[in-house]
Write a protein that holds these residues in place. Structure first.
Motif, PDB file in Angstrom:
ATOM      1  N   LEU A 162       0.830  -1.190   0.000  1.00  0.00           N
ATOM      2  CA  LEU A 162       0.000   0.000   0.000  1.00  0.00           C
ATOM      3  C   LEU A 162       0.870   1.248   0.000  1.00  0.00           C
ATOM      4  CD1 LEU A 162      -3.048   0.513  -0.010  1.00  0.00           C
ATOM      5  CD2 LEU A 162      -2.915   0.907   2.447  1.00  0.00           C
ATOM      6  N   ARG A 163       0.610   2.120  -0.960  1.00  0.00           N
ATOM      7  CA  ARG A 163       1.339   3.372  -1.095  1.00  0.00           C
ATOM      8  C   ARG A 163       0.397   4.547  -0.887  1.00  0.00           C
ATOM      9  NH1 ARG A 163       3.421  -0.472  -4.144  1.00  0.00           N
ATOM     10  NH2 ARG A 163       5.689  -0.596  -4.399  1.00  0.00           N
ATOM     11  N   ILE A 211      -4.419  -0.789  10.346  1.00  0.00           N
ATOM     12  CA  ILE A 211      -5.548  -1.333   9.598  1.00  0.00           C
ATOM     13  C   ILE A 211      -6.822  -1.123  10.408  1.00  0.00           C
ATOM     14  CG2 ILE A 211      -6.563  -3.413   8.610  1.00  0.00           C
ATOM     15  CD1 ILE A 211      -3.730  -4.435   8.120  1.00  0.00           C
ATOM     16  N   ASN A 212      -7.859  -0.568   9.757  1.00  0.00           N
ATOM     17  CA  ASN A 212      -9.122  -0.266  10.416  1.00  0.00           C
ATOM     18  C   ASN A 212     -10.290  -0.904   9.682  1.00  0.00           C
ATOM     19  OD1 ASN A 212      -8.108   1.604  12.473  1.00  0.00           O
ATOM     20  ND2 ASN A 212      -7.658   2.960  10.758  1.00  0.00           N
ATOM     21  N   ALA A 266      -6.949   1.651   5.826  1.00  0.00           N
ATOM     22  CA  ALA A 266      -5.706   1.797   6.582  1.00  0.00           C
ATOM     23  C   ALA A 266      -5.324   3.260   6.648  1.00  0.00           C
ATOM     24  CB  ALA A 266      -4.579   0.982   5.945  1.00  0.00           C
ATOM     25  N   LEU A 267      -4.676   3.632   7.739  1.00  0.00           N
ATOM     26  CA  LEU A 267      -4.184   4.991   7.924  1.00  0.00           C
ATOM     27  C   LEU A 267      -2.693   5.033   7.688  1.00  0.00           C
ATOM     28  CD1 LEU A 267      -6.168   5.864  11.167  1.00  0.00           C
ATOM     29  CD2 LEU A 267      -6.470   6.957   8.932  1.00  0.00           C
ATOM     30  N   LEU A 314      -7.021   5.236   3.631  1.00  0.00           N
ATOM     31  CA  LEU A 314      -7.043   4.612   2.304  1.00  0.00           C
ATOM     32  C   LEU A 314      -7.886   3.345   2.282  1.00  0.00           C
ATOM     33  CD1 LEU A 314      -3.215   4.735   1.461  1.00  0.00           C
ATOM     34  CD2 LEU A 314      -4.973   6.357   0.699  1.00  0.00           C
ATOM     35  N   ASP A 315      -8.566   3.116   1.191  1.00  0.00           N
ATOM     36  CA  ASP A 315      -9.186   1.827   0.924  1.00  0.00           C
ATOM     37  C   ASP A 315      -8.070   0.850   0.554  1.00  0.00           C
ATOM     38  OD1 ASP A 315     -10.271  -0.242  -1.137  1.00  0.00           O
ATOM     39  OD2 ASP A 315     -12.079   0.505  -0.139  1.00  0.00           O
ATOM     40  N   ILE A 316      -7.939  -0.226   1.300  1.00  0.00           N
ATOM     41  CA  ILE A 316      -6.802  -1.125   1.101  1.00  0.00           C
ATOM     42  C   ILE A 316      -6.861  -1.806  -0.265  1.00  0.00           C
ATOM     43  CG2 ILE A 316      -5.671  -3.240   1.919  1.00  0.00           C
ATOM     44  CD1 ILE A 316      -6.334  -2.443   4.739  1.00  0.00           C
TER      45      ILE A 316
END
Length: 522
Positions: A139-140, A154-155, A161-162, A193-195
């Motif tokens: 993830l970028r 991760i949420n 994710a933050l 972000l949407d993972i």
């Protein structure tokens, strides 16, 4: 002439970097904990230790006594034995190594990339591994930014994710004491972000909401950068932790303003702030903190009370050589539990976790984790130490992140304990060494946590026997590497077909080494 392992090291051949901690894996050089307070009985949590040790010296130390030789992500037991070496699984410089949940499964994640130690930020991305240690997602940051090292969490049951971003931007800094040469400031950014897609769900910029006038570290003193170019941009805010609350809003830690904020997830406005120059709450005795890290919500938080934990460094030391000076707000660093009463507009210290002998003052980094059994696990960041506490604050475990007290060289940004079940993708490693009529077998399986016993198998051809004798022995697994000593009847006995089979708790075969040949012991 056959070279001994020592000769190989001296000649700089295939074993360079190995330290022979484990005979079956001489290529691995894991950190060796200096445990000064071992866990008595079952007082420690039964989870594994997750750390990412690296050298804090720049340039890297020349002496092999100044470790770690192989910086990276590691899972260790409370006795310091290796469970998994991530050296080679993650590339570049690593930090913030944790366990999380993604698509309903346990995963590992960590930052990997470049570490700019003198300016206290990183450039890279965040990589998620499954429980077979295979990469499932990288993830970028979105919108043409580069992710920093300080946060990844991760949420939303693994959906989002933050991450945090260190973004230098040109600005007129005359209002903050800057001259014509001081034109760069860091816009501290975080994204939700949407993972799966990488889509930016929410984005926040410090320069839109917090004035550089709130900085604790002035521009011209150079402690947080002097702004003369983008590499030394004035890092007036410095995000080092973000968490999404149950209400969807964000808990944000700004180190260089010594403040914890609650951020509205709709418009980015500040709902409240704790500490710093504009605290919305009266600070009770010992609540005050400085240059903190790792602010996290605690259970019981509601509209009336916010319960949070944080690592209070109480110390700032410039990581840029020759710039600035040290600032101390308390004699030593501590972990803290703090409760905010929103109706009374007061913040109170619930509990503080003091370092051994009150002797650790953490220049940078650090984390506090509350464990499922109520214990508290603290990583002392730049000081290269970890401590576990009972719920009443009694220390039940303490260790340096190396075999000596090399705190100026060995660091770990954060450190944690987790339960973890790992399915190693590797083949178990087996070595068989012979001296006369003695055979030593050593087997290991990097990252596997299921094996409880090893079945060793070998055949012996004796000069006095016409056929092969098939032999086997089941040994309990003893840490990362398990050994077996075999005494042959005669030095002329030939040993072949040597292998080892891993058995789980139910005695099922879950992995097998390759068949290996005997080698002469060094």
């Amino acid at each position: 002439m056959k070279l001994s392992p020592v000769s190989l090291l001296l000649s700089g051949l295939a074993f360079a970097g190995a330290d022979f901690t484990y005979k079956s894996r001489p290529d691995l050089a894991p950190p060796k904990l200096n445990i000064t307070i071992p866990c008595p009985g079952s007082s420690c949590s039964d989870g594994y230790i997750f750390i990412s040790p690296f050298t804090g010296e720049s340039p890297a130390p020349k002496s092999l006594q100044e470790k770690p030789i192989q910086p990276g992500n590691y899972i260790l037991t409370s006795s310091g034995d290796l469970v998994w070496s991530g050296f080679g699984y993650y590339s570049g410089w690593n930090a913030n190594f944790q366990k999380g949940t993604y698509n309903g499964n346990d995963v590992l994640f960590a930052f990997e990339g470049l570490h700019d130690g003198p300016h206290a930020h990183g450039l890279g991305h965040h990589t998620i591994l499954d429980n077979h240690y295979e990469t499932v997602r990288e993830l970028r940051a979105g919108r043409h930014y580069i992710s920093d090292k300080h946060e990844f969490i991760i949420n939303d049951d693994g959906k989002s994710a933050l991450i945090q971003i260190w973004q230098p931007v040109p600005r007129n800094l005359s209002a903050y004491g800057g001259g014509n040469d001081h034109v760069w400031i860091v816009d501290a950014i975080f994204q939700d972000l949407d993972i799966e897609t990488g889509k930016v769900l929410f984005e926040w910029h410090s320069l839109d909401h917090v004035s550089p006038k709130d900085a604790i570290l002035p521009l011209l003193e150079g402690q947080a950068g002097n702004g003369v170019n983008s590499s030394v941009a004035w890092d007036y805010f410095h995000i080092n932790s973000i968490e999404k609350g149950a209400d969807g809003h964000y808990l944000l830690s700004g180190r260089h303003v010594s403040t914890v904020y609650k951020i509205n997830s709709t418009d980015g406005s500040i709902i409240w702030q704790l500490g710093g120059n504009h605290s919305d709450f009266e600070l009770g005795n010992d609540v005050e903190f400085g240059y903190q890290h790792h602010a996290r919500y605690m259970p019981g938080t509601n509209e009336t009370f916010t319960h949070l934990s944080l690592f209070d460094n109480s110390f700032y030391g410039s990581e840029a050589t020759g710039n600035g000076s040290n600032i101390t707000t308390y004699p030593y660093s501590r972990g803290k539990y703090i409760t905010i009463d929103h109706e009374a507009k007061k913040a109170s210290l619930v509990q503080a976790f003091h370092p051994p002998s009150n002797a650790i003052l953490t220049t940078s980094q650090g984390s506090l984790q509350t464990l499922a059994n109520g214990n508290v696990f603290i990583n002392w960041g730049s000081e290269g130490q970890i401590t576990e506490y009972l719920p009443n604050g009694t220390i039940t475990f303490h260790a340096h992140l190396d075999s000596g007290e090399l705190t100026e060289h060995v660091q770990s940004y954060r450190g944690f304990r987790y339960h973890w079940t790992g399915f190693s993708p590797e083949t178990p490693a087996l070595i068989a060494e012979r001296t006369g009529n003695q055979v030593q077998l050593h087997v290991s399986w990097n990252g596997d946590t299921r094996a409880k016993h090893w079945r060793f198998l070998w055949d012996v051809q004796s000069a006095n026997s016409k056929g092969l004798r098939e032999n086997q022995h089941v040994a309990e697994k003893t840490g990362f590497e398990t050994g077996l000593s075999i005494t042959l009847v005669s030095e002329s006995d030939a040993v072949s077909n040597i292998r080892a089979i891993a058995l789980d708790a139910d005695g099922r075969e879950i992995g097998s080494s390759e068949t290996v040949a005997l080698i002469a012991a060094p």
